[in-house]
Structures are given as structure tokens and as C-alpha cells.
Motif scaffolding. Structure first.
Motif: not given
Length: 303
Positions: A7, A18-19, A28-30, A34
Motif C-alpha cells: 500500500w 492504493r495497492w 484497490h484503494r483504502r 485501514a
């Protein structure tokens, strides 16, 4: 050098992460900090998991088929056992003669697990529970094993009475006494306790005015040789009733004598005497439904 998968701050949205899969950005985002979602499995791991699932499914199907066969076999075996049991003839004489055909004994013996059977573990016997009878409720006497359903105001206006009750007790004080002698001794006490003066010093029926012998004789009870005496009792108040004392050796412990007392109202609401005969004939040793009933040829008629 290319950064390892992980990440990183999203170049298009620095406030998010973002991955990076090691070669390109994924979708994929977070939010920063998280929980990390599980990484997508590669093709090899997906293939291994698919193989494992197929294998597990095959094992499960085999288990279900095997279980079904076992259940079928057990069920068929149980059915065969029940059929054999039902076909087994019962033995034993019918016991005291009944005044009506309703006293004819059932073709099958009661079981200790049968809700229509009362189990007296202390004395090692079971007793059939005829229609209209129930296990004792709201009664202080521990010897009582069944009563008729419901109560009524006693004829003398003192307390509540039952139309019928049955009690059992071990008579250790008379060990060695013959069943006949014991039954003949007990019948007077049984009559007095039922229709004369109760344990509280009350006379619910106004006292006993007279009695007469109805029947007596030898009888086999729970596979043992016993004896019974039955009286018709007249009282100052009400229709009077019937009492019976039944004595026989116990099949458990020291084989001390067991005494079963029967008390029936003689009025229209009282239980039929055929119930007394049915209960007497149906007494069995606990765990042994094949012990015989009474030897009717030696008994007098009921009136």
C-alpha cells in the motif's frame, strides 16, 4: 528498482492509499491505516483450491451415501424388532374376576417408559394407569401413586376427597409374615384411614357404620405369590366405598412385603371396580414386562 507489492499513497488522491502489485497500480484503494484486505490469489493457488474443493465434495457425497445406507439398515432392523415384539404372545392368568368386560386385560404389557404406567422404584414395581386416573398432585401422602382426576367436597363437609386413590408401601415391620396374614391385617387399617378418621383427626365420611367381605384370595403379582382382601364399606355420610389390601413379596432388596391399597368411592362418580382389577393384574416388576398376572381360578367374584 521496482517497489515491492504493498500500500502506497495514491498518486491521483494523496489522502488515500492504493495497492501496488509490484508492476502496476491496481484499482484497490483504502483509507490510511485501514485493515489490509486479502491479496488476490494467483492462478496456481486458485487451481489448488479448486482441486481441494472437488476432493472434499467427493468425500462428502460418499459419506452421505454411506450414512443413508446405515440409516436404512438400522431402520429396517428396528422395524423387524418391533414386529417380533408385537407378535410375542403374553402369558399369565387374568387375575381377579371383573364385573364387566371392560376389565379384560390388555394384550400387551406396560413399559416403564409408557406414559400410562406409574413406576414405583422404591418397591420395584410398575402399575398401569387406567383412563381417568393420574399421578398424584396436591396430596401430601408420599405413598399415594395415583388418584382419580379431580376432587370433590367430602360428604361430611370436611375437606376435599378423591373418588379413588392407590398407594404403595413397604411393610418392613412384618417381614416373614405371609401375604395372606398381612393383607388380612392391613384391610382394617386401610378402611379406617380411607373412610373413618384421617391423619388430621377428621371424619370426611362421618365414620364407618359397617363393612362386608367382597372377595379375597391368592394371586400372583409381579411374578410373586400374593394375597388380596376386598371390602365393601358403608359410611354415615355418602355412598361409602370399596377398599382392597394387596400384599406380596418385593422383587428387590430384602424382599420385604409390599402392600398396595386401593380406595374407591361406591357412588355414581366413583371409578368402576374393573379399574381395581386392571391395576391389580397389571402390576409388574420394574424392567420385566413378562411377569405374570393373577391366578384367577383361586379367586372369588367381585360384587
Amino acid at each position: 528498482m521496482t517497489p515491492p507489492p504493498g500500500w502506497y499513497p495514491d498518486p491521483s488522491a494523496p489522502q488515500a492509499e492504493r495497492w501496488w502489485d509490484g508492476s502496476a497500480w491496481t484499482e484497490h484503494r483504502r483509507a490510511p491505516g485501514a485493515p489490509v484486505p486479502p491479496a488476490a490469489p494467483d492462478r496456481a493457488s486458485r487451481r489448488a483450491k479448486a482441486v481441494a474443493l472437488v476432493t472434499a465434495g467427493a468425500v462428502l457425497v460418499a459419506a452421505i451415501v454411506t450414512g443413508a445406507l446405515v440409516l436404512r439398515t438400522d431402520h429396517e432392523g428396528a422395524g423387524a424388532t418391533e414386529a417380533n415384539t408385537a407378535a410375542t404372545p403374553t402369558t399369565g392368568d387374568p387375575g381377579p374376576a371383573s364385573p364387566s368386560p371392560s376389565g379384560t386385560p390388555s394384550a400387551s404389557d406396560p413399559s416403564a417408559d409408557d406414559p400410562a404406567t406409574v413406576v414405583d422404584q422404591l418397591n420395584g414395581i410398575t402399575l398401569p394407569l387406567p383412563d381417568g386416573w393420574e399421578r398424584p398432585r396436591y396430596i401430601a401422602d408420599d405413598d399415594v401413586v395415583m388418584t382419580t382426576d379431580g376432587t370433590y367436597d367430602c360428604p361430611a363437609g370436611v375437606g376435599l376427597c378423591f373418588h379413588g386413590l392407590v398407594s404403595t408401601r413397604t411393610d418392613g415391620a412384618t417381614a416373614g409374615t405371609s401375604p395372606r396374614a398381612l393383607a388380612e391385617q392391613d384391610i382394617t387399617d386401610a378402611a379406617d384411614a380411607a373412610f373413618d378418621e384421617n391423619a388430621l383427626g377428621q371424619r370426611p365420611f362421618g365414620g364407618i357404620t359397617s363393612h362386608r367381605l367382597v372377595a379375597s384370595g391368592q394371586i400372583a403379582v409381579a411374578g410373586r405369590s400374593g394375597y388380596y382382601v376386598r371390602w365393601r364399606v358403608s359410611t354415615a355420610k355418602g355412598p361409602g366405598g370399596y377398599v382392597q389390601s394387596l400384599a406380596f413379596p418385593s422383587s428387590v432388596g430384602t424382599e420385604a412385603p409390599v402392600v398396595v391399597r386401593f380406595v374407591f368411592d361406591a357412588g355414581a362418580d366413583g371409578p368402576p371396580l374393573s379399574d381395581m382389577d386392571e391395576i391389580t393384574r397389571g402390576i409388574r416388576a420394574v424392567g420385566d414386562a413378562d411377569t405374570g398376572g393373577g391366578v384367577g381360578s383361586s379367586l372369588g367374584p367381585s360384587h
